[in-house]
Design an enzyme around this catalytic site. Structure first.
Site, mmCIF file in Angstrom:
data_model
loop_
_atom_site.group_PDB
_atom_site.id
_atom_site.type_symbol
_atom_site.label_atom_id
_atom_site.label_comp_id
_atom_site.label_asym_id
_atom_site.label_seq_id
_atom_site.Cartn_x
_atom_site.Cartn_y
_atom_site.Cartn_z
ATOM 1 N N GLU B 56 0.807 -1.211 0.000
ATOM 2 C CA GLU B 56 0.000 0.000 0.000
ATOM 3 C C GLU B 56 0.842 1.265 0.000
ATOM 4 O O GLU B 56 0.316 2.359 -0.212
ATOM 5 C CB GLU B 56 -0.982 -0.010 1.172
ATOM 6 C CG GLU B 56 -0.364 0.010 2.556
ATOM 7 C CD GLU B 56 -0.136 -1.385 3.122
ATOM 8 O OE1 GLU B 56 0.147 -2.321 2.336
ATOM 9 O OE2 GLU B 56 -0.221 -1.525 4.362
ATOM 10 N N ASN B 57 2.149 1.150 0.219
ATOM 11 C CA ASN B 57 2.992 2.333 0.075
ATOM 12 C C ASN B 57 3.421 2.537 -1.374
ATOM 13 O O ASN B 57 4.274 3.364 -1.644
ATOM 14 C CB ASN B 57 4.204 2.267 1.016
ATOM 15 C CG ASN B 57 5.051 1.043 0.807
ATOM 16 O OD1 ASN B 57 4.530 -0.048 0.583
ATOM 17 N ND2 ASN B 57 6.358 1.207 0.876
#
Lengths: 229, 231, 229, 231
Positions: B56-57
């Site tokens: 998700e980064n």
């Protein structure tokens, strides 16, 4: 196109940030953190800040320095109590700092909404949890959602890999993280980069953040600095 | 890691759980790995299966940890560990990453759990009390991924139950867990309730039911969760 | 990572589009139009289509062919009655096609919402105009806004410049237009490209549309085709 | 192009209007040019002023039309005309372009108008009747840009008024026009109402008031809008 947004130093780039400012601070983990701008902020008198960033500081460097200096009134973040966030935790448990904790994607989308002129949006994230407490909910197409509002900054302090002198930015790897969206959501976006090039060196298709979102660019004085957030 | 000696003896080690979860992933799935045991799952997925790992980064196509000395400060996963990229990888910022997640483009989120309820509610971000834990991307992933695979020890160290009628810890999301992998069982959540699919070798369905609050259905005799010799 | 999404022909790539499908069709002006896929659609029997695209067809080529064939039940677009949209206009005035006209940015944002899991959003665009008629309005922070909902497709038919065989895409110039956002908003995204390369040729930072949004890729058979939309 | 011979004789040509609008743009402004006379404005902005032109089909830093034969099929503006790019240009898709526009990042949208009201309401996308015109990006630009400069002939060819108390055509946006440039006047919209800043050489404030429905305030004698010899 000819405007030159390059500042001579991190200190000069952040010099006029006022007391009480809301700062959007880029970075995730150890990547994409504007380290030199944070060091300059530690030497800057601004107080009573609200900082929007993913973690509430790690260890003793970077954001944690500003926390120790008691310059931060409130943290808005997605992950507050990491075991390395001991500076924040201590202040929080002593009632010396406020906290608003948000789901990471809702935080990103609220910042986008501020930059993109969306007045509010309904999201399924957080329904039935503490993150939705006190917020309006609405069932849309059979799914319960929460109403969320834009999250803007007075200043965005971000990190990119490369800039041209007009303010176009590129990021590397997962060091983009919150930086591109934060660039859109403050009237003053200050960017630390590793390299500054002439306009035209970055192809139009390679620009990640268009120049109109960027007001100031500075090459980081010490590119070896590492904190985490 | 239950306090019952029989359960303790038969319990799978984290690597065994990760191996079982890896086997469950459909070929070609787009998968997000949470912190903890979930990060081990990648070790057991053969490259030829076309499973893609997203973080998700801001990455799709994350590869294994680089060799020591080969780390790149700009390439990390959501657990803040250095990563490599595989051919076909792409990177992007948080707004785009969570657009993907919220938009249902991630097939499976594999997440550690603190508690799971009979309805598949997930609690995994904090325990009651001031100054503990953080939300991170868990609520977005739990609400947005098409399926959530939860991983946890079946009971607390003191024997307290974690598979409950209703979670007592603050929720991450309601009715999202589709499959639960514990150190003694693999349980699938269906509209008819939780179904016990597999139990650790040496244990019975009754052993698992004894440490589970909701009634566990079966659909024929449960299969066996095996342990490797290596820890 | 090893999945190969490359189809041998435009015809094969669109073969299973069913009657009644809602199609998100990329392109703006003469740029970024999936010309070969549109030609294949003209030879395809699917009828009763809803097409979401910027203009209601121009001249006699591209989308206009499908309109003439009476395959399109409804157009959702931002600009319906351009003087070159005479095929559409004639059908519309005869009551043979439905129209929903939207502000261009609201159309883009509604498509984004569909791709990004936003259940609905409030926008200031269109307040006090026909575009807001029948829609819920709400004053947020002193500004009147309109509630808008996601606009998803069953299929996105788009054009990119380059793809790798896993489906990562890059666009050139202003030929991106609606293509990247449409790629996110349909369970089946079919992409016409000018060039297909091996995985790894496009650097992770250069990918405009990540592979997970793309199901099928085809190299356009005739790259000289030009219609407008 | 009013039907009154005096107004007609003194009316500015499109190029004159475009020149006047160009002079009004602040240095460094980010500007969107609509279809028609607005596209001419770019011809009168010297490069050194740092004005940047953006188009809603996804470009900042659009440059002049390429030489014949140098057109690139992938580089066009919102009027569907070929463009070049200037150093520092960037390109992006519609969702990002309208995020910029809606988010208030465009300083000035220069748009053709059909009618403008005393309150700065803008009508420019259709006339009453079936099957006419299109919305395009006009509503987004009118609502999102920090300022809207409207351009129109002051009256219709039949002498009908276009600067009205209230628009009679379907609106594009309410209370958005900050400056109106016509072939006979430059009018600024303020909280106190429209102020007549300049009138075409040879005309008086009364001449302009006579073809304007709302009361036009003045703030000292209006300046002169000049015509060039060339058309």
């Amino acid at each position: 196109m000819t405007s030159d947004k390059v500042y001579p130093s991190s200190k000069a780039a952040i010099a006029d940030i006022p007391d009480g400012a809301t700062i959007l601070l880029g970075g995730f983990g150890g990547a994409g953190i504007p380290e030199n701008l944070l060091v300059a902020m530690a030497d800057h008198p601004a107080r009573d800040l609200t900082v929007v960033t993913n973690h509430a500081g790690f260890g003793e460097r970077g954001l944690a320095v500003l926390l120790r200096q008691r310059k931060v009134r409130k943290i808005i973040c997605s992950y507050a109590f990491h075991r390395s966030a001991f500076v924040f935790r201590e202040l929080f448990l002593e009632g010396k700092i406020e906290l608003e904790q948000l789901p990471q994607g809702t935080m990103a989308e609220r910042i986008r909404a501020a930059g993109a002129g969306i007045a509010a949006f309904y999201t399924p994230t957080g329904v039935g949890t503490q993150a939705a407490e006190g917020k309006e909910t609405r069932t849309i197409n059979g799914r319960e959602t929460v109403l969320e509002h834009p999250l803007a900054g007075d200043v965005a302090i971000i990190k990119a890999h490369r800039a041209d002198s007009t303010g176009n930015l590129t990021y590397r790897g997962t060091a983009a993280n919150f930086n591109p969206v934060m660039a859109t959501a403050a009237p003053l976006t200050i960017v630390e980069v590793e390299e500054i090039v002439d306009p035209g060196v970055i192809a139009p298709e390679s620009v990640h953040t268009p120049s109109i979102y960027v007001q100031r660019v500075v090459r980081g004085e010490d590119l070896g600095l590492r904190s985490e957030t | 890691m239950a306090s019952d000696p029989k359960l303790e003896n038969c319990a799978l080690k984290p690597a065994d759980i990760a191996r079982r979860v890896a086997a469950e992933l459909p070929d070609g799935a787009v998968v997000n790995l949470g912190i903890g045991i979930p990060t081990l799952v990648g070790n057991y997925v053969e490259a030829g299966r076309g499973v893609m790992f997203m973080a998700e980064n801001g990455i799709i196509g994350a590869g294994p940890r680089p060799e020591p000395g080969e780390e790149d400060k700009d390439y990390i996963n959501a657990s803040r560990e250095p990563i490599t990229t595989l051919p076909g990888a792409s990177v992007f910022g948080h707004a785009d990453a969570f657009a993907m997640i919220r938009g249902g483009h991630i097939d499976i989120a594999i997440m550690g759990a603190l508690q799971v309820s009979a309805q598949g509610d997930l609690a995994n971000w904090t325990v009651p009390g001031l100054g503990k834990g953080g939300i991170g991307g868990a609520m977005d992933l739990a609400a947005g991924a098409r399926e959530v695979y939860a991983i946890m020890t079946h009971t607390m160290k003191d024997g307290g139950l974690k598979l409950l009628e209703d979670c007592t810890y603050p929720l991450t999301a309601r009715q999202v867990v589709t499959k639960l992998f514990t150190d003694i069982a693999f349980i699938e959540f269906t509209p008819d309730g939780p179904i016990l699919r597999e139990v650790a070798e040496g244990l019975t369905a009754d052993d698992v039911q004894a440490v589970s609050e909701p009634r566990l259905h079966t659909n024929g005799p449960p299969g066996a969760l095996t342990r490797e010799e290596t820890p």
